[in-house]
Write a protein that holds these residues in place. Structure first.
Motif, PDB file in Angstrom:
ATOM      1  N   PHE A   1       0.802  -1.211   0.000  1.00 37.10           N
ATOM      2  CA  PHE A   1       0.000   0.000   0.000  1.00 37.10           C
ATOM      3  C   PHE A   1       0.849   1.282   0.000  1.00 37.10           C
ATOM      4  O   PHE A   1       0.355   2.348  -0.332  1.00 37.10           O
ATOM      5  CB  PHE A   1      -0.938  -0.002   1.216  1.00 37.10           C
ATOM      6  N   ILE A   2       2.123   1.157   0.379  1.00 35.50           N
ATOM      7  CA  ILE A   2       2.977   2.339   0.466  1.00 35.50           C
ATOM      8  C   ILE A   2       4.082   2.323  -0.588  1.00 35.50           C
ATOM      9  O   ILE A   2       4.301   3.306  -1.297  1.00 35.50           O
ATOM     10  CB  ILE A   2       3.597   2.448   1.874  1.00 35.50           C
TER      11      ILE A   2
ATOM     12  N   LEU B   1      -1.522  -8.365 -10.510  1.00 38.40           N
ATOM     13  CA  LEU B   1      -2.888  -7.956 -10.867  1.00 38.40           C
ATOM     14  C   LEU B   1      -3.246  -6.611 -10.238  1.00 38.40           C
ATOM     15  O   LEU B   1      -3.891  -5.761 -10.862  1.00 38.40           O
ATOM     16  CB  LEU B   1      -3.885  -9.025 -10.420  1.00 38.40           C
ATOM     17  N   ILE B   2      -2.796  -6.406  -8.998  1.00 34.07           N
ATOM     18  CA  ILE B   2      -3.071  -5.128  -8.324  1.00 34.07           C
ATOM     19  C   ILE B   2      -2.366  -3.985  -9.041  1.00 34.07           C
ATOM     20  O   ILE B   2      -2.932  -2.903  -9.233  1.00 34.07           O
ATOM     21  CB  ILE B   2      -2.642  -5.207  -6.844  1.00 34.07           C
ATOM     22  N   VAL B   3      -1.122  -4.223  -9.464  1.00 36.18           N
ATOM     23  CA  VAL B   3      -0.402  -3.190 -10.224  1.00 36.18           C
ATOM     24  C   VAL B   3      -1.119  -2.900 -11.536  1.00 36.18           C
ATOM     25  O   VAL B   3      -1.237  -1.745 -11.960  1.00 36.18           O
ATOM     26  CB  VAL B   3       1.049  -3.628 -10.514  1.00 36.18           C
ATOM     27  N   PHE B   4      -1.606  -3.941 -12.182  1.00 35.07           N
ATOM     28  CA  PHE B   4      -2.314  -3.788 -13.458  1.00 35.07           C
ATOM     29  C   PHE B   4      -3.530  -2.890 -13.285  1.00 35.07           C
ATOM     30  O   PHE B   4      -3.758  -1.948 -14.058  1.00 35.07           O
ATOM     31  CB  PHE B   4      -2.718  -5.170 -13.972  1.00 35.07           C
ATOM     32  N   VAL B   5      -4.308  -3.150 -12.243  1.00 35.57           N
ATOM     33  CA  VAL B   5      -5.490  -2.332 -11.975  1.00 35.57           C
ATOM     34  C   VAL B   5      -5.081  -0.910 -11.590  1.00 35.57           C
ATOM     35  O   VAL B   5      -5.649   0.074 -12.070  1.00 35.57           O
ATOM     36  CB  VAL B   5      -6.354  -2.960 -10.872  1.00 35.57           C
ATOM     37  N   ALA B   6      -4.068  -0.807 -10.734  1.00 35.90           N
ATOM     38  CA  ALA B   6      -3.646   0.505 -10.245  1.00 35.90           C
ATOM     39  C   ALA B   6      -3.119   1.400 -11.358  1.00 35.90           C
ATOM     40  O   ALA B   6      -3.268   2.627 -11.310  1.00 35.90           O
ATOM     41  CB  ALA B   6      -2.577   0.336  -9.168  1.00 35.90           C
ATOM     42  N   THR B   7      -2.511   0.796 -12.386  1.00 30.44           N
ATOM     43  CA  THR B   7      -1.956   1.602 -13.487  1.00 30.44           C
ATOM     44  C   THR B   7      -2.903   1.715 -14.681  1.00 30.44           C
ATOM     45  O   THR B   7      -2.622   2.467 -15.614  1.00 30.44           O
ATOM     46  CB  THR B   7      -0.628   0.991 -13.976  1.00 30.44           C
ATOM     47  N   GLY B   8      -4.014   0.964 -14.639  1.00 35.32           N
ATOM     48  CA  GLY B   8      -4.893   0.943 -15.802  1.00 35.32           C
ATOM     49  C   GLY B   8      -6.223   1.655 -15.630  1.00 35.32           C
ATOM     50  O   GLY B   8      -6.838   2.083 -16.604  1.00 35.32           O
TER      51      GLY B   8
ATOM     52  N   LEU C   1      -3.057   3.128  -2.609  1.00 36.85           N
ATOM     53  CA  LEU C   1      -4.083   2.452  -3.407  1.00 36.85           C
ATOM     54  C   LEU C   1      -5.496   2.957  -3.132  1.00 36.85           C
ATOM     55  O   LEU C   1      -6.408   2.666  -3.907  1.00 36.85           O
ATOM     56  CB  LEU C   1      -4.035   0.941  -3.151  1.00 36.85           C
ATOM     57  N   SER C   2      -5.669   3.687  -2.049  1.00 40.01           N
ATOM     58  CA  SER C   2      -7.010   4.179  -1.726  1.00 40.01           C
ATOM     59  C   SER C   2      -7.541   5.125  -2.802  1.00 40.01           C
ATOM     60  O   SER C   2      -8.757   5.254  -2.980  1.00 40.01           O
ATOM     61  CB  SER C   2      -7.010   4.880  -0.368  1.00 40.01           C
ATOM     62  N   VAL C   3      -6.637   5.774  -3.553  1.00 40.45           N
ATOM     63  CA  VAL C   3      -7.066   6.673  -4.633  1.00 40.45           C
ATOM     64  C   VAL C   3      -7.799   5.884  -5.709  1.00 40.45           C
ATOM     65  O   VAL C   3      -8.881   6.277  -6.165  1.00 40.45           O
ATOM     66  CB  VAL C   3      -5.851   7.414  -5.245  1.00 40.45           C
ATOM     67  N   VAL C   4      -7.214   4.767  -6.112  1.00 35.48           N
ATOM     68  CA  VAL C   4      -7.844   3.907  -7.113  1.00 35.48           C
ATOM     69  C   VAL C   4      -9.073   3.225  -6.530  1.00 35.48           C
ATOM     70  O   VAL C   4     -10.124   3.129  -7.183  1.00 35.48           O
ATOM     71  CB  VAL C   4      -6.852   2.848  -7.641  1.00 35.48           C
TER      72      VAL C   4
END
Length: 454
Positions: free
Chosen positions: A25-26, A235-242, A254-257
């Motif tokens: 998360f950080i 998968l989390i990175v994929f969602v966070a960047t997509g 990650l709270s922003v996404v």
């Protein structure tokens, strides 16, 4: 009679729950800020580097059952002075455990405004609760950790499931931005991801004494947990960047996404079940696993014998009380020990580098235990290549520990270790630590390893 040994679920829960902590998360958002979409590849590299940088854990665990975590592994491989220093590095590392509790409170206060963001009482309460649970044994704690980890993984999977449909895949690919960050930024992103997932080998080793067949179960858990963490993190990175433009998520948690993906009520649940539980599972894993090196060091004489005392149920109450008080120090006195702990990282990985070098000789030095290891199927030339990859990963960690640091920081690192070394040498000189006893313990481990032969 019910078994007191850990099940696969409990072992995996301790490991995955321990690894998926504040780093995801950080540190992950920092990696995205450095590498953009390339953070996906940085995460893959990070998991691989994390595994191979701790390769000696995997190799030793496949051959020898040891009770004191990777401290015992280091004691098996290296001279007493080196293993003693390594053991005290772990005691220094325990100074950062309080950070999990304080960060959990901070995340909770972000969605429940009635919770104070910097409550010492709540942080101390959480730490006290987990140390209290540890009294009932690692098996009981495994059930608690399993429940928390299942909820945590559910929250993270929900983030992925609800995030994927919001990604425009064709646009995501066509826009590029995967390799525009430059090598130095990508390497820095790899470092962030590496530290975010470090621990998949450490936890199973620490819990070896709680396993029915440690030389089989621990190495398999290292591989299995590394793969699970790799899939989930990628998968989390994929969602966070997509889901959102990179500039909106870079260097932000990650709270922003999550706030964009979830309805408000679900978002609150995600923070509590995702971010907060990620921190709490890491804290509880640390509380559980840190006791094993301490107990072993007390048994061998590095610390006073009073630390060997146990309650009737086997709980090492002196060691755990000391660890509990150490954990509270940063909270009570508002002191951060992050700098002191970071000073030890350089020497930590230098020692590990030479541990991997020592591992190269194990098949010839201990042919019978090697035959009992499932790595025995690996041809020796391939094994040497396997170890060489570990050496490269360790060298990278050493470089990462030095990169961007001042000369004064490096000098301070070795000065810190010098102080520890003086104490270690003194314990040997006054014969508080018996070399003969260490040798006899080593022989017992070899004999026990042969008893696991199938």
């Amino acid at each position: 009679m019910k078994s007191t040994k850990l099940t696969t679920l409990e072992l995996y829960s301790y490991t995955i729950g321990g690894v998926i902590g504040s780093g995801l998360f950080i540190l992950l958002p920092i990696a995205i800020g450095l590498a953009g979409k390339g953070a996906i590849f940085a995460m893959i590299m990070g998991v691989l580097l994390a595994f191979f940088a701790q390769l000696f854990n995997f190799i030793i665990a496949s051959m020898f059952p040891l009770k004191g975590g990777d401290y015992s592994q280091m004691a098996f491989l290296m001279p007493p002075v080196v293993s003693g220093i390594y053991g005290f590095l772990w005691l220094i590392a325990s100074l950062t455990m309080a950070g999990y509790a304080t960060s959990a409170i901070s995340y909770t206060s972000s969605v429940i405004t009635s919770v104070p963001s910097e409550s010492k009482l709540l942080s101390i309460g959480i730490i006290t609760l987990f140390f209290g649970i540890s009294y009932f044994g690692t098996k009981f704690g495994g059930k608690v950790e399993s429940a928390m980890t299942v909820i945590l993984l559910g929250a993270l999977l929900l983030f992925v499931i609800m995030g994927l449909p919001k990604i425009n895949f064709s646009k995501y690919i066509s826009e590029g931005g995967f390799f525009d960050c430059g090598f130095s930024n990508f390497a820095a992103a790899c470092n962030m991801c590496l530290y975010a997932v470090l621990g998949c080998t450490l936890v199973p080793v620490s819990l070896s004494s709680e396993l029915k067949r440690p030389t089989r179960e621990a190495p398999k858990a290292m591989i299995g947990c590394s793969l699970i963490v790799l899939v989930i993190s990628t998968l989390i990175v994929f969602v966070a960047t997509g889901v959102l433009p990179i500039e909106q998520v870079a260097n932000k948690d990650l709270s922003v996404v999550a706030q964009y993906i979830f309805p408000k009520g679900v978002f609150v649940a995600f923070i509590l079940c995702g971010a907060v539980l990620a921190l709490l599972t890491s804290l509880f894993t640390s509380v559980t696993t840190f006791r094993y090196p301490i107990m072993q060091m007390a048994d061998e004489g590095w610390i006073p014998p009073v630390f060997k005392k146990k309650a009737k149920n086997g709980w090492p109450y002196v060691s755990m009380t000391a660890l509990y008080l150490i954990t509270l120090i940063p909270i009570i006195f508002n002191i951060s020990f992050d700098t002191i702990v970071s000073l030890t990282n350089l020497v930590f990985y230098i020692i590990i580098f030479f541990a991997v070098v020592k591992c190269m000789a194990l098949p010839k030095k201990y042919p019978e235990p090697w035959k009992c290891s499932f790595l025995h199927a690996m041809p020796i030339p391939v094994y040497y290549i396997f170890c060489s990859v570990g050496l490269i990963a360790c060298a990278y960690m050493i470089y990462g520990s030095c990169a961007g640091q001042s000369f004064g920081f490096i000098i301070a690192s070795f000065a810190t270790i010098l102080i520890v070394a003086v104490y270690v040498i003194w314990r040997l000189k006054v014969k508080a630590v018996s070399i003969e006893y260490l040798k006899s313990q080593k022989q017992k481990v070899i004999e026990e390893a042969l008893s696991y032969k199938e």
